[in-house]
Write an enzyme that holds these catalytic residues in place. Structure first.
Site, mmCIF file in Angstrom:
data_model
loop_
_atom_site.group_PDB
_atom_site.id
_atom_site.type_symbol
_atom_site.label_atom_id
_atom_site.label_comp_id
_atom_site.label_asym_id
_atom_site.label_seq_id
_atom_site.Cartn_x
_atom_site.Cartn_y
_atom_site.Cartn_z
ATOM 1 N N SER A 1 -15.569 -0.165 -16.635
ATOM 2 C CA SER A 1 -14.879 0.298 -15.454
ATOM 3 C C SER A 1 -13.362 0.358 -15.593
ATOM 4 O O SER A 1 -12.683 0.963 -14.770
ATOM 5 C CB SER A 1 -15.242 -0.605 -14.266
ATOM 6 O OG SER A 1 -14.711 -1.915 -14.418
ATOM 7 N N ILE B 1 -17.712 -7.434 -16.378
ATOM 8 C CA ILE B 1 -18.924 -8.138 -15.978
ATOM 9 C C ILE B 1 -20.164 -7.508 -16.611
ATOM 10 O O ILE B 1 -21.264 -7.996 -16.472
ATOM 11 C CB ILE B 1 -19.056 -8.186 -14.436
ATOM 12 C CG1 ILE B 1 -20.053 -9.259 -13.983
ATOM 13 C CG2 ILE B 1 -19.435 -6.814 -13.880
ATOM 14 C CD1 ILE B 1 -20.083 -9.500 -12.489
ATOM 15 N N GLY B 2 -19.934 -6.394 -17.329
ATOM 16 C CA GLY B 2 -21.039 -5.738 -18.014
ATOM 17 C C GLY B 2 -20.569 -4.908 -19.202
ATOM 18 O O GLY B 2 -21.371 -4.250 -19.853
ATOM 19 N N GLY B 3 -19.250 -4.936 -19.429
ATOM 20 C CA GLY B 3 -18.668 -4.146 -20.515
ATOM 21 C C GLY B 3 -17.409 -3.429 -20.092
ATOM 22 O O GLY B 3 -16.928 -2.536 -20.785
ATOM 23 N N SER B 4 -16.818 -3.819 -18.966
ATOM 24 C CA SER B 4 -15.766 -3.029 -18.338
ATOM 25 C C SER B 4 -14.417 -3.095 -19.025
ATOM 26 O O SER B 4 -13.536 -2.295 -18.727
ATOM 27 C CB SER B 4 -15.611 -3.445 -16.867
ATOM 28 O OG SER B 4 -16.731 -3.041 -16.124
ATOM 29 N N ILE C 1 -16.690 -0.139 -9.038
ATOM 30 C CA ILE C 1 -16.253 -0.832 -10.266
ATOM 31 C C ILE C 1 -17.454 -1.224 -11.136
ATOM 32 O O ILE C 1 -17.393 -2.216 -11.862
ATOM 33 C CB ILE C 1 -15.406 -2.093 -9.950
ATOM 34 C CG1 ILE C 1 -14.596 -1.924 -8.659
ATOM 35 C CG2 ILE C 1 -14.413 -2.351 -11.080
ATOM 36 C CD1 ILE C 1 -13.736 -3.133 -8.318
ATOM 37 N N LYS D 1 -5.100 -2.351 -13.351
ATOM 38 C CA LYS D 1 -6.308 -1.758 -12.787
ATOM 39 C C LYS D 1 -6.252 -1.762 -11.255
ATOM 40 O O LYS D 1 -5.750 -2.708 -10.637
ATOM 41 C CB LYS D 1 -7.517 -2.565 -13.287
ATOM 42 C CG LYS D 1 -8.871 -1.965 -12.997
ATOM 43 C CD LYS D 1 -9.944 -2.827 -13.655
ATOM 44 C CE LYS D 1 -11.338 -2.269 -13.466
ATOM 45 N NZ LYS D 1 -12.356 -3.125 -14.126
#
Length: 559
Positions: A222, A243-246, A197, A149
């Site tokens: 992301s 951190i939220g679904g990345s 991101i 990434k």
């Protein structure tokens, strides 16, 4: 040399910045294009009129040899490492095959930000020479190609935190990359990520990442470029952050495997050199994205065997047992979560959940199924959205303004709950206290429902159309409580528009958000989008999660 005719398919334009900003972006894109030899450029007949599903083009375009097709299509990382170690393939042949396939994938999905085949081949040559001279591999990943990434530092290459103003050339590997390199990994590309991101769609200054199965859909975010590249078999193992679904979002959208570990299980040192203010209250995690269950396990074994906690004392030194670890006493208690209490998932996801329940019900001696209802999802989402931006979004706005970079619509969306003023230390502490109280209540509720793991959606749908990745509940909830989660494919894909709808028991919307999600479903075209599921375990029960996945493997047809 390249003729400069590299064309990257795009289905929806992205906003333009100032003339100065656009000139800088154009120069970066031109530098990328100049690396690509003419023989690896797809015909304009393909890029000017691509099919909706582009996954077949790498095989059909004639650029890859039969051996390269075999290498990239018929092996996972475990098998490929074995093939290289036994000298069935050279590391050079593997590096060349995946590099070529990656640049084909990029032209169809905009999945890359950097591509360095020549460097990969040189690394692979050194590995081949070592094996020939010593008869031994350098490590368990000897010759295995890895995609990385964009924001993760890799020596000699550029990274950024999702804004042009933050783009720098790194002089060292991040800790994770150093571990992988020492184990024999070969790096050959870096992959696209969203602005800042912090979107569930990969839309950046480099372009918009397209879903290979339906280019009218998002590839998630992301870690969007990784997911699209893996779905195109232009990679075999990649690294994501979440951190939220990345990790889980793009893995779900693109039909691959992905694992978000509990925080401080895997090393993230140097991933964000100046930190991220959200981590005052919501910790980022990392993990593998790949094509098989055992490749996720391989990644975890290799990284944990390096004892990364000796370099980064923040890490928790939990030995890895993974797929071969001790199993929970049978039957495994599984919670089936068909709704988060705020949104009901779209029909293909409901279909996959019903199939999973049916499959598992055939083995009552192994699986004890029960409905699972998550504790106060709406509260968790309200709190986490505030926690992401304790500076009120000032850092994002200032960084964009400094370069003349436009703010994308999904950036505006994620900032909408941030307000405009930074939080005070007392307000940040209040968010921490609220988070910890919520986590205790969530754990109490989990225990009350008496489940070992939960099977649930990854997202409200199989994927989403561009610029509509608005509802993160099914992943971000588990970031807020810091539970590990794995995404696994199912045999299903979304049907043609109009061929399926909500079952009668889910016919009534349960919130305003749910009404909007149903409108998006009615208006959209999701044909061929892969359908995946998420499996979640308690915090720091990552080994137990993998042991459960091994138990689920046969029933859920996991690879």
């Amino acid at each position: 040399m390249s003729s400069g005719k590299l064309v990257v398919v795009q289905t929806k334009p992205i906003p333009k910045g100032t003339p100065e900003f656009q000139a800088r972006v154009d120069a970066i894109l031109a530098e990328f294009a100049a690396k690509v030899p003419d023989e690896l450029i797809l015909p304009t007949s393909i890029t000017s009129n691509p099919p909706k599903n582009v996954t077949g083009i790498p095989r059909e375009c004639g650029i890859l040899t039969e051996e390269e097709l075999d290498i990239t299509e018929n092996y996972d990382a475990v098998a490929l490492a074995e093939a290289i170690a036994s000298k069935k393939f050279t590391a050079v042949a593997v590096a060349k095959a995946f590099s070529k396939r990656a640049i084909i994938a990029h032209q169809l999905t905009c999945c890359l930000v950097d591509w360095f085949m020549d460097e990969a081949i040189e690394t692979a040559k050194a590995l081949d020479e070592h094996l020939e001279k010593t008869g031994k591999t350098v490590g368990p990943l000897h010759g295995v190609p890895f995609s990385i990434k964009e924001h993760m530092p890799l020596a000699g290459h550029y990274s950024s935190v999702g804004y042009l103003e933050t783009r720098v050339k790194d002089d060292h590997d991040a800790q994770m990359m150093a571990i992988l390199r020492k184990a024999g990994a070969v790096f050959y590309c870096k992959t696209n990520q969203p602005q800042g991101i912090m979107h569930l769609e990969g839309v950046s200054i480099y372009g918009r990442v397209l879903n290979p199965y339906n280019i009218g859909l998002s590839a998630g975010g992301s870690t969007s470029g990784e997911a699209a590249l893996l779905a195109m078999r232009g990679s075999i193992l990649g690294v994501g952050t979440d951190i939220g679904g990345s990790i889980r979002g793009p893995a779900g959208f693109c039909g691959i495997y992905g694992f978000k570990a509990t925080s401080y299980t895997l090393p993230c040192k140097d991933f964000l050199p100046n930190g991220f203010a959200a981590e005052l209250n919501v910790l980022c995690s990392t993990g593998p994205m790949c094509l098989t269950l055992r490749d996720m396990d391989l990644f975890m074994k290799v990284v944990q065997a390096a004892k990364p906690y000796l370099e980064d004392p923040r890490l928790v030194p939990i030995p890895w047992t993974g797929l071969t670890g001790p199993k929970s006493p049978a039957p495994l208690k599984i919670g089936i979560m068909t709704s988060d209490g705020v949104n009901i998932p779209q029909p293909p996801v409901l279909r996959a959940l019903a199939w999973a329940k049916s499959q598992l019900s055939k083995s009552p001696e192994l699986f004890n199924l029960k409905p699972y209802h998550p504790y106060q999802t709406a509260t968790a989402m309200q709190n986490i959205r505030k926690a992401y931006w304790p500076d009120g979004g000032k850092g994002t706005r200032d960084t964009l303004a400094a370069a003349g970079e436009p703010m994308f619509s999904l950036t505006e969306w994620i900032l909408k709950d941030a307000g405009t003023e930074p939080l005070t230390p007392d307000q940040i502490l209040d968010l921490r206290v609220a988070r910890d109280r919520f986590r205790v209540k969530f754990a109490e509720d989990w225990n009350k429902q008496d489940v070992d793991i939960v099977i649930c959606p990854v997202f409200v749908g199989p994927a989403c159309e561009h610029d509509t990745a608005l509802y993160w509940n099914y992943t971000a909830l588990f970031n807020y409580v810091d539970y590990p989660g794995a995404v696994v494919p199912t045999p299903f894909k979304a049907l043609k528009k109009g061929e399926e709808d909500y079952p009668a028991e889910f016919a009534t919307p349960i919130s305003a958000e749910d009404e909007h999600i149903r409108r998006l479903w009615a208006e959209g075209d999701f044909e061929d989008a892969p359908v995946t599921l998420q499996v979640v375990a308690r915090k720091y029960h990552d080994n137990d999660l993998f042991a459960a996945l091994d138990t689920l493997k046969e029933a859920l047809q996991l690879k």
